[in-house]
Design a protein around this motif. Structure first.
Motif, PDB file in Angstrom:
ATOM      1  N   GLY A 211     -31.734  30.996  18.971  1.00  0.00           N
ATOM      2  CA  GLY A 211     -30.285  30.862  19.029  1.00  0.00           C
ATOM      3  C   GLY A 211     -29.720  29.919  17.987  1.00  0.00           C
ATOM      4  O   GLY A 211     -30.404  29.063  17.435  1.00  0.00           O
ATOM      5  N   ASP A 212     -28.419  30.072  17.741  1.00  0.00           N
ATOM      6  CA  ASP A 212     -27.739  29.295  16.710  1.00  0.00           C
ATOM      7  C   ASP A 212     -27.697  27.810  17.017  1.00  0.00           C
ATOM      8  O   ASP A 212     -27.775  26.978  16.108  1.00  0.00           O
ATOM      9  N   VAL A 213     -27.558  27.455  18.288  1.00  0.00           N
ATOM     10  CA  VAL A 213     -27.455  26.031  18.646  1.00  0.00           C
ATOM     11  C   VAL A 213     -28.741  25.299  18.290  1.00  0.00           C
ATOM     12  O   VAL A 213     -28.730  24.257  17.623  1.00  0.00           O
ATOM     13  N   ALA A 214     -29.871  25.836  18.704  1.00  0.00           N
ATOM     14  CA  ALA A 214     -31.154  25.184  18.413  1.00  0.00           C
ATOM     15  C   ALA A 214     -31.420  25.144  16.917  1.00  0.00           C
ATOM     16  O   ALA A 214     -31.871  24.123  16.377  1.00  0.00           O
ATOM     17  N   ARG A 215     -31.138  26.249  16.227  1.00  0.00           N
ATOM     18  CA  ARG A 215     -31.355  26.261  14.776  1.00  0.00           C
ATOM     19  C   ARG A 215     -30.441  25.262  14.083  1.00  0.00           C
ATOM     20  O   ARG A 215     -30.853  24.590  13.126  1.00  0.00           O
ATOM     21  N   GLY A 216     -29.201  25.156  14.569  1.00  0.00           N
ATOM     22  CA  GLY A 216     -28.267  24.223  13.960  1.00  0.00           C
ATOM     23  C   GLY A 216     -28.683  22.775  14.134  1.00  0.00           C
ATOM     24  O   GLY A 216     -28.599  21.970  13.191  1.00  0.00           O
ATOM     25  N   VAL A 217     -29.149  22.418  15.322  1.00  0.00           N
ATOM     26  CA  VAL A 217     -29.577  21.038  15.566  1.00  0.00           C
ATOM     27  C   VAL A 217     -30.788  20.707  14.706  1.00  0.00           C
ATOM     28  O   VAL A 217     -30.848  19.656  14.062  1.00  0.00           O
ATOM     29  N   LYS A 218     -31.753  21.616  14.649  1.00  0.00           N
ATOM     30  CA  LYS A 218     -32.947  21.337  13.864  1.00  0.00           C
ATOM     31  C   LYS A 218     -32.608  21.158  12.381  1.00  0.00           C
ATOM     32  O   LYS A 218     -33.200  20.308  11.695  1.00  0.00           O
ATOM     33  N   SER A 219     -31.663  21.932  11.897  1.00  0.00           N
ATOM     34  CA  SER A 219     -31.322  21.861  10.478  1.00  0.00           C
ATOM     35  C   SER A 219     -30.699  20.525  10.089  1.00  0.00           C
ATOM     36  O   SER A 219     -30.626  20.193   8.907  1.00  0.00           O
ATOM     37  N   ARG A 220     -30.277  19.745  11.082  1.00  0.00           N
ATOM     38  CA  ARG A 220     -29.609  18.476  10.798  1.00  0.00           C
ATOM     39  C   ARG A 220     -30.468  17.260  11.103  1.00  0.00           C
ATOM     40  O   ARG A 220     -30.020  16.121  10.974  1.00  0.00           O
ATOM     41  N   LEU A 221     -31.720  17.485  11.460  1.00  0.00           N
ATOM     42  CA  LEU A 221     -32.558  16.357  11.850  1.00  0.00           C
ATOM     43  C   LEU A 221     -32.870  15.413  10.699  1.00  0.00           C
ATOM     44  O   LEU A 221     -33.192  14.239  10.925  1.00  0.00           O
ATOM     45  N   HIS A 222     -32.772  15.904   9.467  1.00  0.00           N
ATOM     46  CA  HIS A 222     -33.049  15.043   8.327  1.00  0.00           C
ATOM     47  C   HIS A 222     -31.865  14.139   7.978  1.00  0.00           C
ATOM     48  O   HIS A 222     -31.990  13.230   7.171  1.00  0.00           O
ATOM     49  N   GLU A 223     -30.710  14.389   8.617  1.00  0.00           N
ATOM     50  CA  GLU A 223     -29.502  13.630   8.304  1.00  0.00           C
ATOM     51  C   GLU A 223     -29.547  12.237   8.942  1.00  0.00           C
ATOM     52  O   GLU A 223     -30.341  11.967   9.852  1.00  0.00           O
ATOM     53  N   ASP A 224     -28.675  11.373   8.456  1.00  0.00           N
ATOM     54  CA  ASP A 224     -28.463  10.082   9.104  1.00  0.00           C
ATOM     55  C   ASP A 224     -28.084  10.311  10.562  1.00  0.00           C
ATOM     56  O   ASP A 224     -27.401  11.286  10.898  1.00  0.00           O
ATOM     57  N   VAL A 225     -28.536   9.447  11.447  1.00  0.00           N
ATOM     58  CA  VAL A 225     -28.293   9.621  12.882  1.00  0.00           C
ATOM     59  C   VAL A 225     -26.809   9.733  13.200  1.00  0.00           C
ATOM     60  O   VAL A 225     -26.401  10.377  14.165  1.00  0.00           O
ATOM     61  N   ARG A 226     -25.948   9.144  12.364  1.00  0.00           N
ATOM     62  CA  ARG A 226     -24.508   9.198  12.617  1.00  0.00           C
ATOM     63  C   ARG A 226     -23.914  10.582  12.368  1.00  0.00           C
ATOM     64  O   ARG A 226     -22.806  10.857  12.793  1.00  0.00           O
ATOM     65  N   VAL A 227     -24.678  11.449  11.691  1.00  0.00           N
ATOM     66  CA  VAL A 227     -24.218  12.825  11.520  1.00  0.00           C
ATOM     67  C   VAL A 227     -24.341  13.583  12.835  1.00  0.00           C
ATOM     68  O   VAL A 227     -23.453  14.343  13.222  1.00  0.00           O
TER      69      VAL A 227
END
Length: 234
Positions: A211-227
Motif C-alpha cells: 500500500g501507498d501509506v507503508a511505501r510512503g513512510v519507508k521512503s522518508r526514513l532517511h530524512e531528518d526526524v522532523r520531516v
C-alpha cells in the motif's frame, strides 16, 4: 524461495480478519494443511478438511509449547495475532501497554522460538511476521511494539538463514478489518495484504511493503526526524 504448494502452515490469530484471509489464501496456493490457531479455536469459521483448528494463546508459553508438539509438521509460520490498545507511552495504562507488548512482540518471538526448530527439522521453510507502517512511524504503544517486532524479524532473518528458514516482514497501513474499524483514512483490503505477503515468500523477498501509506513512510526514513514529525519543527 518457498513454494506454498504441498506445505503445512500455521497461522496465529486465524479466526477472523487478516488471519482468516491468510488461511484461505494458503489453501488456494496449495497448502496441504493449515493449522488455524486461536485462543478459541471453535471460532475458526473455515470449513475445509485441510484446516485444523488449534488452541494457541501467544501470550502463554505453555500454550505455545503444546501447539509446537501438536503441529510438528509445520514448514510455514504466519505470526499474525495482534492487538491495538494505542496507549500513550507517557501517560497511558501500563497494564494495557504490557498486554500489547506481550501479544505483538513477545508473542511472535516466543512462537518463532518454538517453531523454528520444527521448521528446520522439516527441511526449512518460511516465517511471515505482520509488522506495520507504524513500525517506522511512532504514535504510542502500538507502534513501539511493531518497531520492536521489526527489529526482532531482522535479527531472526540473519540467524535463521543458515537453517533454510526465510523470514518475511509485512508492512502495511490500516487494513480493512475489525481492528481498524474506527480508524479514518485509506484501508487496504485484507486479501491484498495476504497476496503480497505470500508473493514475497514465493519471490524470496525479505519484506512486503503493502500500500501507498507503508511505501510512503519507508521512503522518508532517511530524512531528518522532523520531516516525519513536523510538530518538532523549529
Amino acid at each position: 524461495m518457498t513454494d506454498i504448494t504441498g506445505r503445512v502452515a500455521l497461522v496465529t490469530g486465524a479466526n477472523r480478519g487478516l488471519g482468516a484471509a491468510f488461511v484461505a489464501a494458503l489453501l488456494e496456493r496449495g497448502a496441504t494443511k493449515v493449522y488455524a490457531a486461536a485462543r478459541r479455536p471453535e471460532t475458526v469459521g473455515i470449513d475445509d478438511p485441510r484446516v485444523v483448528p488449534l488452541p494457541l494463546d501467544v501470550t502463554d508459553p505453555e500454550s505455545i509449547r503444546r501447539a509446537a508438539e501438536v503441529a510438528g509438521d509445520v514448514t510455514v509460520l504466519v505470526n499474525n495475532a495482534g492487538i491495538a490498545s494505542n496507549q500513550s507511552l507517557v501517560t497511558g495504562d501500563l497494564d494495557e501497554i504490557r498486554r500489547e507488548l506481550d501479544t505483538n512482540y513477545w508473542g511472535p518471538v516466543l512462537v518463532t522460538r518454538a517453531f523454528a526448530p520444527v521448521i528446520e527439522a522439516n527441511g526449512g521453510g518460511a516465517i511471515v511476521n505482520m509488522h506495520s507502517a507504524l513500525s517506522w512511524y511512532a504514535t504510542g504503544s502500538y507502534s513501539a511494539t511493531k518497531a520492536a517486532l521489526w527489529s526482532a524479524s531482522n535479527s531472526a532473518r540473519v540467524e535463521l538463514a543458515p537453517a533454510g528458514i526465510q523470514v518475511v516482514g509485512v508492512h502495511v497501513g490500516y487494513v480493512d478489518t475489525e481492528m481498524a474499524a474506527g480508524a479514518e483514512g485509506v484501508k487496504v483490503p485484507p486479501r491484498q495484504v495476504v497476496d503480497e505477503a505470500l508473493d514475497a515468500v514465493a519471490a524470496d523477498e525479505a519484506e512486503a511493503i503493502v500500500g501507498d501509506v507503508a511505501r510512503g513512510v519507508k521512503s522518508r526514513l532517511h530524512e531528518d526526524v522532523r520531516v516525519l514529525y513536523p510538530q518538532l519543527a523549529r
